[in-house]
Scaffold this motif. Sequence first.
Motif, PDB file in Angstrom:
ATOM      1  N   GLU A   8      30.830  44.926  29.503  1.00 63.31           N
ATOM      2  CA  GLU A   8      31.400  43.683  28.980  1.00 63.31           C
ATOM      3  C   GLU A   8      30.656  42.456  29.498  1.00 63.31           C
ATOM      4  N   LYS A   9      30.114  42.536  30.718  1.00 61.25           N
ATOM      5  CA  LYS A   9      29.536  41.361  31.348  1.00 61.25           C
ATOM      6  C   LYS A   9      28.009  41.316  31.339  1.00 61.25           C
ATOM      7  N   ALA A  10      27.347  42.452  31.163  1.00 58.39           N
ATOM      8  CA  ALA A  10      25.893  42.485  31.317  1.00 58.39           C
ATOM      9  C   ALA A  10      25.213  43.004  30.061  1.00 58.39           C
ATOM     10  N   ALA A  11      24.420  42.161  29.441  1.00 57.17           N
ATOM     11  CA  ALA A  11      23.674  42.576  28.252  1.00 57.17           C
ATOM     12  C   ALA A  11      22.694  43.692  28.582  1.00 57.17           C
ATOM     13  N   ARG A  12      22.205  43.702  29.802  1.00 47.58           N
ATOM     14  CA  ARG A  12      21.225  44.723  30.195  1.00 47.58           C
ATOM     15  C   ARG A  12      21.819  46.124  30.093  1.00 47.58           C
ATOM     16  N   ALA A  13      23.108  46.266  30.349  1.00 51.97           N
ATOM     17  CA  ALA A  13      23.749  47.582  30.240  1.00 51.97           C
ATOM     18  C   ALA A  13      23.659  48.096  28.811  1.00 51.97           C
ATOM     19  N   LYS A  14      23.900  47.208  27.870  1.00 52.88           N
ATOM     20  CA  LYS A  14      23.860  47.612  26.460  1.00 52.88           C
ATOM     21  C   LYS A  14      22.472  48.045  26.027  1.00 52.88           C
ATOM     22  N   SER A  15      21.445  47.505  26.686  1.00 49.42           N
ATOM     23  CA  SER A  15      20.076  47.888  26.344  1.00 49.42           C
ATOM     24  C   SER A  15      19.686  49.243  26.926  1.00 49.42           C
ATOM     25  N   MET A  16      20.483  49.746  27.862  1.00 47.45           N
ATOM     26  CA  MET A  16      20.163  51.009  28.517  1.00 47.45           C
ATOM     27  C   MET A  16      20.684  52.211  27.728  1.00 47.45           C
ATOM     28  N   PHE A  17      21.926  52.123  27.280  1.00 48.37           N
ATOM     29  CA  PHE A  17      22.460  53.179  26.412  1.00 48.37           C
ATOM     30  C   PHE A  17      23.693  52.648  25.687  1.00 48.37           C
ATOM     31  N   GLU A  18      23.992  53.265  24.553  1.00 53.22           N
ATOM     32  CA  GLU A  18      25.172  52.909  23.774  1.00 53.22           C
ATOM     33  C   GLU A  18      26.187  54.048  23.858  1.00 53.22           C
ATOM     34  N   TYR A  19      27.443  53.702  23.952  1.00 55.40           N
ATOM     35  CA  TYR A  19      28.456  54.744  24.095  1.00 55.40           C
ATOM     36  C   TYR A  19      29.514  54.650  23.008  1.00 55.40           C
ATOM     37  N   GLU A  20      30.069  55.797  22.700  1.00 51.28           N
ATOM     38  CA  GLU A  20      31.216  55.871  21.804  1.00 51.28           C
ATOM     39  C   GLU A  20      32.508  55.620  22.574  1.00 51.28           C
ATOM     40  N   SER A  21      32.574  56.205  23.778  1.00 45.42           N
ATOM     41  CA  SER A  21      33.783  56.044  24.582  1.00 45.42           C
ATOM     42  C   SER A  21      33.466  56.298  26.049  1.00 45.42           C
ATOM     43  N   ILE A  22      34.239  55.646  26.902  1.00 49.87           N
ATOM     44  CA  ILE A  22      34.210  55.896  28.344  1.00 49.87           C
ATOM     45  C   ILE A  22      35.663  55.972  28.786  1.00 49.87           C
ATOM     46  N   LYS A  23      36.043  57.078  29.380  1.00 52.35           N
ATOM     47  CA  LYS A  23      37.435  57.209  29.807  1.00 52.35           C
ATOM     48  C   LYS A  23      37.516  58.008  31.099  1.00 52.35           C
ATOM     49  N   GLY A  24      38.627  57.836  31.779  1.00 55.48           N
ATOM     50  CA  GLY A  24      38.870  58.584  32.991  1.00 55.48           C
ATOM     51  C   GLY A  24      40.006  59.563  32.797  1.00 55.48           C
ATOM     52  N   GLU A  25      39.835  60.747  33.337  1.00 54.89           N
ATOM     53  CA  GLU A  25      40.894  61.760  33.332  1.00 54.89           C
ATOM     54  C   GLU A  25      40.945  62.379  34.719  1.00 54.89           C
ATOM     55  N   GLY A  26      41.956  62.005  35.490  1.00 52.22           N
ATOM     56  CA  GLY A  26      42.035  62.499  36.858  1.00 52.22           C
ATOM     57  C   GLY A  26      40.840  62.027  37.664  1.00 52.22           C
ATOM     58  N   GLN A  27      40.082  62.962  38.202  1.00 56.53           N
ATOM     59  CA  GLN A  27      38.884  62.613  38.973  1.00 56.53           C
ATOM     60  C   GLN A  27      37.618  62.643  38.121  1.00 56.53           C
ATOM     61  N   ASN A  28      37.757  62.743  36.831  1.00 61.30           N
ATOM     62  CA  ASN A  28      36.601  62.807  35.935  1.00 61.30           C
ATOM     63  C   ASN A  28      36.381  61.503  35.187  1.00 61.30           C
ATOM     64  N   VAL A  29      35.116  61.115  35.068  1.00 62.90           N
ATOM     65  CA  VAL A  29      34.698  60.045  34.170  1.00 62.90           C
ATOM     66  C   VAL A  29      33.985  60.722  33.011  1.00 62.90           C
ATOM     67  N   ILE A  30      34.455  60.482  31.792  1.00 63.77           N
ATOM     68  CA  ILE A  30      33.892  61.139  30.614  1.00 63.77           C
ATOM     69  C   ILE A  30      33.231  60.076  29.737  1.00 63.77           C
ATOM     70  N   ILE A  31      31.930  60.218  29.560  1.00 67.87           N
ATOM     71  CA  ILE A  31      31.153  59.254  28.775  1.00 67.87           C
ATOM     72  C   ILE A  31      30.569  59.966  27.564  1.00 67.87           C
ATOM     73  N   LYS A  32      30.937  59.490  26.393  1.00 65.76           N
ATOM     74  CA  LYS A  32      30.367  60.020  25.159  1.00 65.76           C
ATOM     75  C   LYS A  32      29.397  58.992  24.601  1.00 65.76           C
ATOM     76  N   THR A  33      28.135  59.361  24.457  1.00 64.60           N
ATOM     77  CA  THR A  33      27.115  58.443  23.970  1.00 64.60           C
ATOM     78  C   THR A  33      26.927  58.588  22.459  1.00 64.60           C
ATOM     79  N   LYS A  34      26.350  57.557  21.846  1.00 66.10           N
ATOM     80  CA  LYS A  34      26.145  57.579  20.397  1.00 66.10           C
ATOM     81  C   LYS A  34      25.015  58.515  19.996  1.00 66.10           C
ATOM     82  N   LYS A  35      24.077  58.730  20.894  1.00 69.73           N
ATOM     83  CA  LYS A  35      22.997  59.672  20.675  1.00 69.73           C
ATOM     84  C   LYS A  35      22.643  60.298  22.018  1.00 69.73           C
TER      85      LYS A  35
END
Length: 252
Positions: free
Chosen positions: A123-150
């Motif tokens: 949300e705050k850094a444009a540089r993050a968006k240039s590194m990768f694009e994601y469909e979703s980022i969520k937490g489940e318990g002790q897991n971070v689950i990141i789904k990327t667009k490619k």
Amino acid sequence: MKKMFKATAAAAMIGLLAFAAAGCGGDKKAEHKEVVKFGVTNFADSLETTDNYFGWVVMRYGLGECLVKFDKKMNAVPWLADKWTISDDKLTWTFHINDKACFSNGTKLTGELAAASIQRTFEKAARAKSMFEYESIKGEGQNVIIKTKKPVPTLPGMLGDPLFIIVDTQTIKDRDTAKQGAICTGPYAVKSYSKAKAEMVRNEKYWDGAVPFKEVDILTIDDPNTRAMALQKGEIDFAINIAAGDLQLFKD
């Protein structure tokens, strides 16, 4: 003789320079001091991790940590995340947070909090968006689950960039992150900060082992000759980046 602890920006970026470990390479007497002083160059006038490249300083000063760091061969290895997996379609990554990991205020680091921190970075850094694009980022318990667009085969390494230092988003609204820094998980926390001088105190709740010094004072001394003289005079205990021409000051 005082030994010099020398570090490159690249080493700092990958988290090998948390100042909790710095004393181990320096004067043996310094290891038993309550307060140690470093002479450094400092390019950051803020401790906000998403501002410019200032996350490098937040990591370098032992304040913040990422899910992943790099070993000496530049392989991505566990840090706050102790393991990770990728789905068969190469789109979904699951990072498991170390059960011991916690912030300096004692709050346990969960998958939900880690996910919120990564989302804040986007949300705050444009540089993050240039590194990768994601469909979703969520937490489940002790897991971070990141789904990327490619498929992003280098995703673990990207999350080792200090831009993605994990912060406690629950406390952000109550802090001036530029001067106080965010609440992070590193071995030190901020006592005071300015570009000229930073004072760090031991994180008594640090999750990953003993922290050697009660306080670390970090003085900005931009001129390498002045840093060398300060080290020689005993005004500082460690100096980062001593000019080759000044090494003769430390013979014998």
